[in-house]
Write an enzyme that holds these catalytic residues in place. Sequence first.
Site, PDB file in Angstrom:
ATOM      1  N   ASP A   1       0.839  -1.209   0.000  1.00 29.34           N
ATOM      2  CA  ASP A   1       0.000   0.000   0.000  1.00 29.34           C
ATOM      3  C   ASP A   1       0.872   1.256   0.000  1.00 29.34           C
ATOM      4  OD1 ASP A   1      -2.353   1.830   0.928  1.00 29.34           O
ATOM      5  OD2 ASP A   1      -3.285  -0.134   0.675  1.00 29.34           O
ATOM      6  N   ASP A   2       0.328   2.340   0.486  1.00 32.14           N
ATOM      7  CA  ASP A   2       0.948   3.666   0.466  1.00 32.14           C
ATOM      8  C   ASP A   2       2.359   3.664   1.077  1.00 32.14           C
ATOM      9  OD1 ASP A   2       1.353   6.358   0.438  1.00 32.14           O
ATOM     10  OD2 ASP A   2      -0.348   6.870   1.710  1.00 32.14           O
TER      11      ASP A   2
ATOM     12  N   ARG B   1      -4.656  16.095   2.756  1.00 29.06           N
ATOM     13  CA  ARG B   1      -3.579  15.133   3.006  1.00 29.06           C
ATOM     14  C   ARG B   1      -2.321  15.628   2.291  1.00 29.06           C
ATOM     15  NH1 ARG B   1      -4.682   8.859   2.241  1.00 29.06           N
ATOM     16  NH2 ARG B   1      -3.420   8.438   4.049  1.00 29.06           N
TER      17      ARG B   1
ATOM     18  N   LYS C   1      -4.037  -0.992  -6.859  1.00 27.67           N
ATOM     19  CA  LYS C   1      -5.074  -0.320  -6.070  1.00 27.67           C
ATOM     20  C   LYS C   1      -4.993   1.160  -6.422  1.00 27.67           C
ATOM     21  CE  LYS C   1      -6.366   0.527  -1.228  1.00 27.67           C
ATOM     22  NZ  LYS C   1      -6.021   0.191   0.164  1.00 27.67           N
TER      23      LYS C   1
ATOM     24  N   ASP D   1      -6.071   4.683  -5.790  1.00 29.57           N
ATOM     25  CA  ASP D   1      -6.689   5.454  -4.717  1.00 29.57           C
ATOM     26  C   ASP D   1      -6.865   6.922  -5.132  1.00 29.57           C
ATOM     27  OD1 ASP D   1      -7.711   6.009  -2.221  1.00 29.57           O
ATOM     28  OD2 ASP D   1      -5.962   5.304  -1.096  1.00 29.57           O
TER      29      ASP D   1
ATOM     30  N   CYS E   1     -10.517   2.813  -5.462  1.00 27.34           N
ATOM     31  CA  CYS E   1     -10.519   3.184  -4.043  1.00 27.34           C
ATOM     32  C   CYS E   1     -10.543   4.700  -4.007  1.00 27.34           C
ATOM     33  CB  CYS E   1      -9.249   2.657  -3.379  1.00 27.34           C
ATOM     34  SG  CYS E   1      -9.043   3.162  -1.659  1.00 27.34           S
TER      35      CYS E   1
ATOM     36  N   ASP F   1     -12.882   2.368   4.230  1.00 32.13           N
ATOM     37  CA  ASP F   1     -11.715   2.250   5.099  1.00 32.13           C
ATOM     38  C   ASP F   1     -12.101   1.676   6.453  1.00 32.13           C
ATOM     39  OD1 ASP F   1      -9.709   3.023   3.456  1.00 32.13           O
ATOM     40  OD2 ASP F   1      -9.657   5.123   4.100  1.00 32.13           O
TER      41      ASP F   1
HETATM   42  C1  GLA Z   1      -6.829   5.527   1.700  1.00 28.55           C
HETATM   43  C2  GLA Z   1      -7.256   4.113   1.364  1.00 28.55           C
HETATM   44  C3  GLA Z   1      -6.604   3.151   2.309  1.00 28.55           C
HETATM   45  C4  GLA Z   1      -5.109   3.282   2.223  1.00 28.55           C
HETATM   46  C5  GLA Z   1      -4.701   4.715   2.505  1.00 28.55           C
HETATM   47  C6  GLA Z   1      -3.231   4.940   2.225  1.00 28.55           C
HETATM   48  O1  GLA Z   1      -7.355   5.942   2.905  1.00 28.55           O
HETATM   49  O2  GLA Z   1      -8.636   3.997   1.393  1.00 28.55           O
HETATM   50  O3  GLA Z   1      -7.012   1.830   2.047  1.00 28.55           O
HETATM   51  O4  GLA Z   1      -4.694   2.870   0.951  1.00 28.55           O
HETATM   52  O5  GLA Z   1      -5.418   5.631   1.695  1.00 28.55           O
HETATM   53  O6  GLA Z   1      -2.835   6.234   2.525  1.00 28.55           O
END
Ligand code: GLA
Length: 731
Positions: free
Chosen positions: A368-369, A447, A480, A482, A530, A552
């Site tokens: 992920d991030d 953010r 993913k 986002d 997402c 989330d």
């Molecule tokens: C969003 C997504 C999460 C995750 C975060 C990462 O909130 O919905 O699932 O990927 O970003 O910063």
Amino acid sequence: MPIVFKKDTNQFFLHTDRSTYVIELLDGRIPLHAYWGKTLPDMPPLVTWKSSFPSMFLAWDTGLEDVDFITTGCLPLEYPVFGSGDMRDPAFHAQFADGSRVMRLEYVGHTVTDGKPKLCGLPAIYANADEAQTLEMHLKDELSGLSVYLLYTVLPAYDVITRSVRVVNGGTEDVRLLQVASASVDFYDSQFDMLNLPGMWARERQIERRPLMHGVQRTDSKRGASSHYQNPFFALMPSDTTETAGEAFGFNLIYSGDFLASAELDAHEMVRATLGINPYDFSWLLTPGEDFQSPEAVMVYSDAGLGEMSRKFHRLYRDHLLRGKYQHGNRPVLINNWEGTYWDFTEEKLLEIAKGGKEMGCELLVLDDGWFDNDRLGELGPIGDWDIVDKKKLPNGLKGLGDKLNAMDMKFGLWFEPEVFSMNSELYKKHPDWCIHVEGRPRTKWRHTLNLDYSRPEVCEHVIKTISDVLNSAPISYVKWDYNRNISEAGSKGLSPERQQELRHRYMLGLYYVMETLTSRFPDVLFEGCSGGGGRFDCGILHYMPQIWTSDDTDPEERIYIQHGTSMAYPAIAMSAHVSASPNHQTFRATPFKLRGDVAMAGQFGYELDPAKMTDDEITAAKEQVAFYKKYREVVQLGDLYRLVSPFEEPFAAWEYIAEDKNTVLLYTFVINSKPYVAPKRVKLQGLDEAAVYVDEATGKEYSGAFLMQVGVARERTADHLSEIAVFRKK
Ligand code: GLA
């Protein structure tokens, strides 16, 4: 034939298997809405607006040029235009070069074709020549040369009519479009409830149902995204319609941007439903010869309650909206590192998570991030530089990590947020004007990011190239996608002053272009949508990405509400759902591992935790969960959903999935809150074969379909968070 034109009565009959929609041309010129409901044979006596409005009829005989305003005020119009004697909300509003906005759109012709045309640059339902028929009705404003084409596609097997509108400037002067709704329906009744799916970050798509009151009830989005706050779906239904009985009219817009959905109960006790692009901050300059295509609205009719309406939406979307290799499932069970590590990970830690996931039966690790160059941990990292991997965390780069994952027979998935960039990114330094903004004016950072301006082709091409390079650089089989902010300070350096209000829609066209290009360039990659969880859970995204991170909020109790609400329009195969740690990171609520698994197994299943922090019992339970899901996932992904008990009505929920071949039935039951000394809950199944015998796989007990549907099965509710998934096999 689904579409029949009766020349003698000037009527169009649009037939699905169980419904009919009738348009009638008043004096052969003005399209009126005559009927939408249960199947109506196209044989005499035919419904006409005249028989519905006998007392109004005389006024019309005086001639169209001088119409009594009371009459026009309650005529059921098929596509109401601003500037007539109709005082309700219009569907169409445009301004001519001389500043005037009055026009008369009159019927000049129509075509009926098999199948369904593509909508230029927009996501839409698709269908073959033997699955659908399309009516294109041409309306024209003689004086200006402006043409409006109303498109109706009938998909008989789904009881669905899709609608969209194409506007062509056939005149010699510019026209400014101010509103182009995709669908407008004038109902002859007033006793309706409206059902919407409002929400918020981490509590998306809650069900809200209320009686219509006089005036306009509207839900919309002004955020540049379909949003967490409202969804471009709504249903209208008589107040006695339930989950299993009564009429329901479902509306959904295939669009991910700003929408307006409204229902107006007027003084004549009629209701006008409207759905389309939000006219808020929208205008579109149409120069001579140019055309404009509206997004598509999906309209579903059910005469068997909300449950049947939802199943029709689900079947339609599974068969005619989702696309690609993963349309019908076949998707890996994944483990995502987000809630396990947040930004704080190393290659070693990721491999450890992957190993734990592999042991449980997972097939893919999602990173992920935080994998890109990230001097400062967390949200302050420079988003936008997708070509610069953080070598401190990933010394062997994405390829090194991907190869190691593949070597342990795990696939590799990667998170991106391609629509934003931060001011400390190299991209921003190079292209400070690539954000949505107005020069010299303040900008809101969300953010710490600004919104990339997807209305600019060069921005779209940059994103396509950068993401393509990353996907080509490593063995990545899942993305993913986002999007953690919305559009503010709407302004674009790429648009001329007179086109600034085209930004929001041009953004969506740019986004769809990027998504179409990338998903067709990488057909083997599974893309998941997402947006801060489920902030863009809509049909637009689903056309490109067959699953969306539902929320989330991974607390299973909250998820019961979210997934129940989401299922009003969207199928389980589209809803990503993960097991996370307890206490939950969003609600701090402690829940049993079993409940977390049972809720997540009602959607597109996966994990989002650190296996190193799981107990041995949890690892064993997870192995069983994954094995169970792999065995039955097709029932969830492709079966029919019956919502048996709603958590919005009692502290209990029950869902049932019936496999496509009708032989396997999954019954999910969840106790949300227990009450002392209450009898077990009797859960009555639906949609079974009354005479058939069903065997409960766990106990071997046999039940007739009639028993399961009329008597039901008992479920204890003596403790919070009890849950069960029962499997019944037809003998
Ligand atoms: C969003 C997504 C999460 C995750 C975060 C990462 O909130 O919905 O699932 O990927 O970003 O910063």
